[in-house]
Every structure is written in structure tokens, then in C-alpha cells.
Design a protein around this motif. Structure first.
Motif, PDB file in Angstrom:
ATOM      1  N   PRO A 127     -17.464  -8.336  -6.108  1.00 37.87           N
ATOM      2  CA  PRO A 127     -16.609  -8.120  -5.196  1.00 37.87           C
ATOM      3  C   PRO A 127     -15.718  -8.010  -4.372  1.00 37.87           C
ATOM      4  CG  PRO A 127     -19.074  -7.874  -5.581  1.00 37.87           C
ATOM      5  CD  PRO A 127     -18.613  -9.151  -5.713  1.00 37.87           C
ATOM      6  N   ALA A 128     -16.194  -9.338  -3.090  1.00 39.30           N
ATOM      7  CA  ALA A 128     -14.990  -9.932  -2.307  1.00 39.30           C
ATOM      8  C   ALA A 128     -13.506  -9.816  -3.468  1.00 39.30           C
ATOM      9  CB  ALA A 128     -14.838 -11.217  -1.894  1.00 39.30           C
ATOM     10  N   CYS A 129     -13.815 -10.467  -4.613  1.00 34.38           N
ATOM     11  CA  CYS A 129     -12.445 -10.618  -5.329  1.00 34.38           C
ATOM     12  C   CYS A 129     -11.513  -9.813  -5.908  1.00 34.38           C
ATOM     13  CB  CYS A 129     -12.774 -11.592  -6.097  1.00 34.38           C
ATOM     14  SG  CYS A 129     -12.937 -13.225  -6.008  1.00 34.38           S
ATOM     15  N   MET A 130     -12.447  -8.838  -6.403  1.00 35.85           N
ATOM     16  CA  MET A 130     -11.772  -7.101  -6.747  1.00 35.85           C
ATOM     17  C   MET A 130     -10.988  -6.495  -5.694  1.00 35.85           C
ATOM     18  SD  MET A 130     -12.054  -6.167  -9.478  1.00 35.85           S
ATOM     19  CE  MET A 130     -13.126  -6.887 -11.751  1.00 35.85           C
ATOM     20  N   LEU A 131     -11.536  -6.939  -4.238  1.00 31.84           N
ATOM     21  CA  LEU A 131     -11.348  -5.868  -3.118  1.00 31.84           C
ATOM     22  C   LEU A 131      -9.670  -7.028  -3.246  1.00 31.84           C
ATOM     23  CD1 LEU A 131     -14.216  -5.047  -1.675  1.00 31.84           C
ATOM     24  CD2 LEU A 131     -13.380  -3.562  -2.908  1.00 31.84           C
ATOM     25  N   LEU A 132     -10.092  -8.065  -3.069  1.00 31.71           N
ATOM     26  CA  LEU A 132      -8.864  -8.437  -2.516  1.00 31.71           C
ATOM     27  C   LEU A 132      -7.654  -8.798  -3.352  1.00 31.71           C
ATOM     28  CD1 LEU A 132     -10.354 -12.303  -1.001  1.00 31.71           C
ATOM     29  CD2 LEU A 132      -9.075 -10.524  -0.176  1.00 31.71           C
ATOM     30  N   MET A 133      -8.029  -8.345  -4.947  1.00 33.41           N
ATOM     31  CA  MET A 133      -6.736  -8.046  -6.157  1.00 33.41           C
ATOM     32  C   MET A 133      -6.335  -6.296  -5.755  1.00 33.41           C
ATOM     33  SD  MET A 133      -7.309  -8.176  -9.812  1.00 33.41           S
ATOM     34  CE  MET A 133      -9.178  -8.705  -9.642  1.00 33.41           C
ATOM     35  N   LEU A 134      -7.408  -5.883  -5.226  1.00 33.01           N
ATOM     36  CA  LEU A 134      -7.360  -4.377  -5.136  1.00 33.01           C
ATOM     37  C   LEU A 134      -6.130  -3.764  -4.155  1.00 33.01           C
ATOM     38  CD1 LEU A 134      -7.290  -1.584  -5.290  1.00 33.01           C
ATOM     39  CD2 LEU A 134      -9.041  -1.020  -3.408  1.00 33.01           C
ATOM     40  N   ALA A 135      -6.176  -4.622  -2.964  1.00 38.76           N
ATOM     41  CA  ALA A 135      -5.167  -4.922  -1.419  1.00 38.76           C
ATOM     42  C   ALA A 135      -3.974  -5.795  -2.279  1.00 38.76           C
ATOM     43  CB  ALA A 135      -6.596  -6.165  -0.293  1.00 38.76           C
ATOM     44  N   GLY A 136      -3.880  -6.744  -2.857  1.00 40.28           N
ATOM     45  CA  GLY A 136      -3.284  -7.348  -3.854  1.00 40.28           C
ATOM     46  C   GLY A 136      -1.992  -6.605  -4.110  1.00 40.28           C
ATOM     47  N   ASP A 137      -2.465  -5.402  -4.934  1.00 40.11           N
ATOM     48  CA  ASP A 137      -1.898  -4.612  -5.739  1.00 40.11           C
ATOM     49  C   ASP A 137      -1.569  -3.754  -5.482  1.00 40.11           C
ATOM     50  OD1 ASP A 137      -2.633  -6.442  -7.790  1.00 40.11           O
ATOM     51  OD2 ASP A 137      -3.294  -5.515  -8.955  1.00 40.11           O
ATOM     52  N   VAL A 138      -2.300  -3.259  -4.132  1.00 39.99           N
ATOM     53  CA  VAL A 138      -1.689  -1.857  -3.397  1.00 39.99           C
ATOM     54  C   VAL A 138      -0.278  -2.269  -2.990  1.00 39.99           C
ATOM     55  CG1 VAL A 138      -1.768  -0.196  -1.309  1.00 39.99           C
ATOM     56  CG2 VAL A 138      -3.173  -0.560  -3.307  1.00 39.99           C
ATOM     57  N   PHE A 139      -0.406  -3.487  -2.047  1.00 37.49           N
ATOM     58  CA  PHE A 139       0.677  -4.542  -1.045  1.00 37.49           C
ATOM     59  C   PHE A 139       1.974  -4.849  -2.423  1.00 37.49           C
ATOM     60  CE2 PHE A 139       2.287  -7.987  -0.163  1.00 37.49           C
ATOM     61  CZ  PHE A 139       3.543  -7.870   1.884  1.00 37.49           C
ATOM     62  N   LEU A 140       1.419  -5.182  -3.609  1.00 39.67           N
ATOM     63  CA  LEU A 140       3.222  -5.607  -4.341  1.00 39.67           C
ATOM     64  C   LEU A 140       3.809  -3.250  -5.132  1.00 39.67           C
ATOM     65  CD1 LEU A 140       1.002  -8.043  -6.158  1.00 39.67           C
ATOM     66  CD2 LEU A 140       3.240  -7.990  -4.738  1.00 39.67           C
ATOM     67  N   ALA A 141       2.766  -3.099  -5.130  1.00 41.44           N
ATOM     68  CA  ALA A 141       3.565  -1.191  -5.562  1.00 41.44           C
ATOM     69  C   ALA A 141       3.907  -1.038  -4.388  1.00 41.44           C
ATOM     70  CB  ALA A 141       2.060  -0.801  -6.548  1.00 41.44           C
TER      71      ALA A 141
END
Length: 135
Positions: free
Chosen positions: A85-99
Motif C-alpha cells: 500500500p505504501a508503494c502504491m501511494l508513493l507511485m500516486l504521489a509521483g504520478d501526480v507530481f509528474l502530471a
């Protein structure tokens, strides 16, 4: 659709006979690990749209997600279900940042967020189920 398979696993685990539940949880964990590789491919494909070409950071993110998926498959179940779950949330944060930087398509701000939050919720539920079944 790939994230919804986690919901199918959750339902199956809850209705399946106890003898089958460990197998279903192992399969769900393998599916979760595969999701990281799948999302890595999506991220890598989106990076091809950069006008100046994909930066080195995109390749590193791609490899990190793949190795993260492999790690989830190889880690002990209890640890894998806690880390996923922590990895999924990190991926979400990274994707939002890159978008927001324009390095990923804008639809990632909404669609990807919903997709990854749904995956995170289902992973948490699967992880809470695994404590009593998977060894």
C-alpha cells in the motif's frame, strides 16, 4: 480492469473454503506484484511523449517499479502486504507530481489517482485478510 481483479480475489478469498484461501492469497500477492510491473510499463510508455525524449529519471522510475514488483513477489507475505500500500501511494504521489509538470498526460491527475487509491484500498483489505491465512 487489472485493479478490479484484486476485488475479485478479495471476494473469492472470503467465500472460498479455508483450504483454498492460502493459494488465493498467494495468487493475489503475485497479481499485486504484477500490477507494479504493469504500471511501470504505462509510465514508461507515457514518457515517450516527452518532446525532448524520455529523461533518465523515467527509466529509473520504470526500473524501480519493476524491481518493486519483483520484491513484493519475493518478500515474506506479511512484509509484502505491509509495503505494497505504501508503494502504491508513493507511485500516486509521483504520478501526480509528474502530471502537474506536464511529463505525464493530464488525465493521470484524476483517472490514475482513482485507480491507485482503489488498488491501495483493495491491497489493504487483502493484507488484513492474509494475516490469518497465508504463510
Amino acid at each position: 480492469m487489472a485493479v478490479l481483479i484484486l476485488a475479485v480475489f478479495l471476494i473469492l478469498i472470503r467465500i472460498a473454503p479455508k483450504s483454498i484461501q492460502p493459494f488465493l492469497l498467494k495468487s493475489a500477492r503475485a497479481w499485486t506484484a504484477g500490477l507494479f510491473c504493469f504500471f511501470a510499463g504505462i509510465h514508461r510508455g507515457a514518457s515517450f511523449y516527452a518532446p525532448e525524449g524520455p529523461p533518465l529519471s523515467d527509466l529509473l522510475i520504470f526500473l524501480s517499479l519493476h524491481f518493486g514488483g519483483l520484491g513484493l513477489a519475493l518478500l515474506p507475505p506479511r512484509m509484502a502486504w505491509r509495503i505494497a500500500p505504501a508503494c502504491m501511494l508513493l507511485m500516486l504521489a509521483g504520478d501526480v507530481f509528474l502530471a502537474r509538470q506536464g511529463r505525464l498526460p493530464r488525465f493521470f491527475l484524476r483517472f490514475r489517482a482513482l485507480q491507485l487509491l482503489t488498488a491501495t484500498t483493495l491491497i489493504v483489505l487483502l493484507g488484513s485478510t492474509s494475516g490469518t491465512h497465508e504463510t
